[in-house]
Design a protein around this motif. Structure first.
Motif, short mmCIF file in Angstrom:
data_model
loop_
_atom_site.label_atom_id
_atom_site.label_comp_id
_atom_site.label_asym_id
_atom_site.label_seq_id
_atom_site.Cartn_x
_atom_site.Cartn_y
_atom_site.Cartn_z
N UNK A 192 0.78 -1.24 0.00
CA UNK A 192 0.00 0.00 0.00
C UNK A 192 0.81 1.29 0.00
N UNK A 193 2.09 1.25 0.33
CA UNK A 193 2.83 2.50 0.53
C UNK A 193 3.68 2.90 -0.67
N UNK A 194 3.11 2.83 -1.82
CA UNK A 194 3.84 3.27 -3.01
C UNK A 194 2.90 4.10 -3.87
N UNK A 195 3.11 5.39 -3.83
CA UNK A 195 2.21 6.31 -4.53
C UNK A 195 2.23 6.12 -6.04
N UNK A 196 3.31 5.52 -6.55
CA UNK A 196 3.43 5.35 -8.00
C UNK A 196 2.59 4.19 -8.52
N UNK A 197 2.15 3.29 -7.63
CA UNK A 197 1.32 2.16 -8.06
C UNK A 197 -0.12 2.63 -8.19
N UNK A 198 -0.73 2.48 -9.35
CA UNK A 198 -2.11 2.95 -9.53
C UNK A 198 -3.10 2.09 -8.73
N UNK A 203 -13.78 -4.05 -10.10
CA UNK A 203 -14.69 -4.31 -11.21
C UNK A 203 -14.13 -3.93 -12.56
N UNK A 204 -13.05 -3.15 -12.60
CA UNK A 204 -12.47 -2.71 -13.87
C UNK A 204 -11.49 -3.73 -14.46
N UNK A 205 -11.00 -4.64 -13.61
CA UNK A 205 -10.04 -5.62 -14.14
C UNK A 205 -10.42 -7.07 -13.80
N UNK A 206 -11.57 -7.25 -13.15
CA UNK A 206 -11.98 -8.60 -12.76
C UNK A 206 -13.49 -8.77 -12.97
N UNK A 207 -13.90 -10.01 -13.14
CA UNK A 207 -15.32 -10.36 -13.23
C UNK A 207 -15.71 -11.03 -11.92
N UNK A 300 -4.50 -11.27 -13.24
CA UNK A 300 -3.40 -10.82 -12.40
C UNK A 300 -2.76 -12.02 -11.69
N UNK A 301 -1.79 -11.74 -10.82
CA UNK A 301 -1.21 -12.78 -9.98
C UNK A 301 -2.20 -13.08 -8.85
N UNK A 302 -2.76 -14.29 -8.85
CA UNK A 302 -3.82 -14.62 -7.90
C UNK A 302 -3.36 -14.53 -6.45
N UNK A 303 -2.13 -14.93 -6.20
CA UNK A 303 -1.63 -14.87 -4.83
C UNK A 303 -1.47 -13.41 -4.38
N UNK A 304 -1.10 -12.55 -5.31
CA UNK A 304 -0.99 -11.13 -4.97
C UNK A 304 -2.34 -10.59 -4.51
N UNK A 337 -16.41 -2.00 -6.43
CA UNK A 337 -15.90 -0.65 -6.13
C UNK A 337 -14.67 -0.66 -5.21
N UNK A 338 -14.23 -1.85 -4.79
CA UNK A 338 -13.02 -1.95 -3.97
C UNK A 338 -11.81 -1.50 -4.79
N UNK A 339 -10.99 -0.61 -4.24
CA UNK A 339 -9.79 -0.15 -4.93
C UNK A 339 -8.60 -1.03 -4.55
N UNK A 340 -7.91 -1.50 -5.59
CA UNK A 340 -6.78 -2.40 -5.40
C UNK A 340 -5.53 -1.78 -6.01
N UNK A 341 -4.43 -1.62 -5.23
CA UNK A 341 -3.17 -1.16 -5.84
C UNK A 341 -2.70 -2.23 -6.82
N UNK A 342 -2.50 -1.84 -8.09
CA UNK A 342 -2.25 -2.84 -9.13
C UNK A 342 -0.97 -2.53 -9.90
N UNK A 343 0.17 -2.99 -9.40
CA UNK A 343 1.43 -2.79 -10.14
C UNK A 343 1.49 -3.76 -11.32
N UNK A 344 2.57 -3.72 -12.06
CA UNK A 344 2.75 -4.64 -13.19
C UNK A 344 2.85 -6.06 -12.68
N UNK A 345 2.62 -7.04 -13.55
CA UNK A 345 2.72 -8.44 -13.17
C UNK A 345 4.12 -8.77 -12.66
#
Length: 606
Positions: A192-198, A203-207, A300-304, A337-345
């Protein structure tokens, strides 16, 4: 355990009566209070503890509790809904009136009841299965339950032993909890502590879809894989590639499925902590998923994602979505509507690698404290099962020698040592040999055993007839006449001896080595003990029964070998006259005896 065995033989040698709980214990009622009211009156400095279902427990002030029915005596609380369990509590408390508690005028009997019920908790959980969306038992289930009731001194000893194990496990669990806090800090910081990670809405990247259709009644052996929502709380961790249970083909075909890499999330619970607990499915085969779940499909990485769904940042978000009082729920579509920090794979993979290492430290049952807790828990449950198993007419506990040896090995594994009596690990040699087969080098009598632990000399007398005790290489031979002469020898060959010599042979070389036992029985403490129980004035003779009751500590086999190696070196120095002048020999002898006594003296774990 010998004290308990003695008490059982004294008070209930033929077994114990079994009594129904309703006939011996007093049932206590709780307080009519809602979950909403509990939230209102919760206070960190409250003097009364209030128990609700599952893990929901608060402290409150008695003045704030409406229609308070406070229990002020030690009691066993029956958690009758959700995860069926039992709680012993000995300070002022109350509980939601859907539950009940039991007490008795004798505090020991109350604690004893707790251990009995905990020992058979699976019975009560099976009685509760199938009663609505959350399992529940009714009062007759406990009221009619029969409890083995030995005499009060026996109960006290059982409670004392089990309390000690509970305390040891609690201390280890506290240390593990501290590790987990550290782990959670690093996990939350990494996630959570990386402002550069969007931060992207789920709902925008998962079903997100609902699970459903199969029930516990559809479970079968050797069927098709499935995950029931209740198992996510009790069995699964962050991820899994095998399932605990399987269902029949018809139920599987009708059920919603999770495929590899999907997240399965339990969206119903009795408390806010467990709701939305998740497991990443990593198995190759699609699995059936029960109701009260959400299935989250993504790229995404499921464990992540599963790690994120256990973080404090996610907890704060899900808390806003949760609703309900007795049962806490999160509607699956609101998760979008849950916000998830989503870095690259690539970054997700590296984070997972780090978090897996932390998770292993806290959760892997093969390493560290969790392994010790697991082993100690097994040890505790073994003792508990044995201590609380009574036959209405028959024998009691730990009468099987193999069982006793297994227990000693378990203690060595868990604690690093076991406190034993000589009879636990050794016995007097029973084999016999014909005197005609012996000569001066194989016959050992009291006269050719040398004083002060100096070994043996060739015998000047060898019997020519009769059958003698047949000692074997590795047996410990001790002169039983005038024990103060300290005559002892570790047999280096097979031979024969007479009844004035104690021939002690070990029962299992996986528990103790013959050389270690020899050093134990060569100690001053043993010979002092032997003389304490010797009989006779002019020519005292050791008490064979008392010798077998001598108690000492045996570490693991590996540690025994280390100790023996050290003592052997001192022994060589002390016995080799070419090692130095007599004064040096004397100094070495004193050092040897000092280190031997130190190495064989263990502080008992409290």
């Amino acid at each position: 355990m010998s004290r308990l065995d003695d008490l059982i033989q004294e008070y209930c040698p033929d077994g114990v009566p079994f009594v129904k709980i309703k006939d011996y214990f007093t049932r206590l009622k709780g307080t009519p209070i809602t979950a909403r009211k509990m939230k209102e009156i919760a206070s960190e400095d409250g003097e009364i503890k209030i128990f609700a279902g599952g893990k929901t427990i608060i402290d409150a002030h008695e003045a704030d509790i409406p229609k308070a029915n406070i229990t002020t005596v030690p009691a066993v609380l029956v958690q009758s809904r959700g995860v069926i369990d039992f709680v012993y509590y000995d300070k002022p408390f109350t509980f939601k009136n859907e539950m009940w508690a039991y007490t008795h005028e004798d505090i020991t009997t109350v604690k004893y009841l707790y251990y009995v019920l905990s020992n058979d908790v699976q019975y009560f959980r099976e009685k509760a299965s199938g009663m609505g969306s959350l399992p529940q038992i009714s009062t007759p289930v406990t009221e009619e339950y029969k409890v083995p009731l030995p005499a009060l001194p026996v109960q006290r000893e059982i409670v004392r032993i089990l309390d000690e194990f509970t305390l040891l496990s609690a201390e280890l669990a506290a240390e593990l909890a501290a590790r987990k806090k550290q782990y959670e800090y690093y996990r939350d910081t990494l996630l959570n502590n990386n402002a550069e990670i969007p931060k992207i809405k789920l709902g925008e990247f998962a079903v997100i879809s609902r699970g459903g259709n199969f029930q516990k009644k559809d479970f079968v052996d050797n069927g098709l894989p499935c995950i029931h929502y209740g198992q996510i709380y009790t069995h699964y961790g962050t991820y899994a590639d095998t399932t605990l249970t399987t269902i029949n083909e018809e139920a599987y075909s009708k059920s919603k499925k999770a495929k590899k890499n999907d997240i399965v999330m339990a969206v119903t619970s009795e408390n806010i902590e467990d709701v939305c607990k998740s497991v990443a499915w990593l198995g190759d085969k699609d699995i059936a998923v029960s109701g009260h779940t959400a299935i989250i499909s993504h790229q995404q990485n499921a464990k992540y994602l599963s790690y994120y769904f256990s973080s404090n940042a996610f907890f704060k978000q899900k808390k806003k979505l949760a609703h309900g009082t007795k049962v806490i729920e999160v509607t699956p579509n609101t998760l979008a509507n849950i916000e998830v920090p989503l870095p690259s794979l690539e970054v997700q993979n590296r984070l997972v690698e780090v978090l897996d290492n932390f998770d292993s430290i806290c959760s892997d049952l093969n390493i560290g404290l969790p392994a010790e807790i697991e082993a100690r828990q097994k040890q505790y449950e073994f003792y508990r099962d044995q201590l609380l198993t009574f036959a209405e007419n028959g024998n009691t506990i730990l009468t099987n020698n193999e069982q006793r040896r297994n227990l000693i090995k378990l203690l060595q594994y868990v604690l690093g040592y076991a406190n034993v009596s000589l009879s636990d690990i050794a016995e007097y040699q029973k084999e016999r040999i014909d005197a005609s087969l012996l000569d001066a080098s194989t016959y050992v009598g009291v006269d050719n055993l040398l004083q002060n632990k100096a070994g043996i000399k060739k015998s000047e007398y060898v019997p020519t007839e009769g059958r003698l005790i047949n000692y074997h290489k590795g047996d410990v031979l001790i002169g039983n006449i005038r024990p103060y002469l300290r005559k002892i020898w570790l047999a280096k060959n097979d031979g024969g001896t007479n009844g004035d010599v104690l021939d002690i042979t070990i029962k299992n070389n996986q528990i103790v080595t013959s050389k270690f036992l020899y050093y134990v029985l060569s100690s001053e403490s043993f010979f002092d003990y032997d003389m304490q129980y010797a009989k006779g004035a002019k020519m005292p003779r050791g008490d064979k029964k008392a010798v077998m009751n001598y108690t000492f500590t045996i570490p693991t086999i590996e540690r025994q070998k280390e100790i023996v190696a050290i003592l052997d070196k001192f022994d060589d120095l002390c016995n080799d006259l070419s090692a130095g002048i007599p004064a040096e020999i004397e100094a070495n002898q004193k050092r040897y005896e000092y280190y031997r006594d130190q190495l064989l003296t263990f502080k008992e774990l409290k």
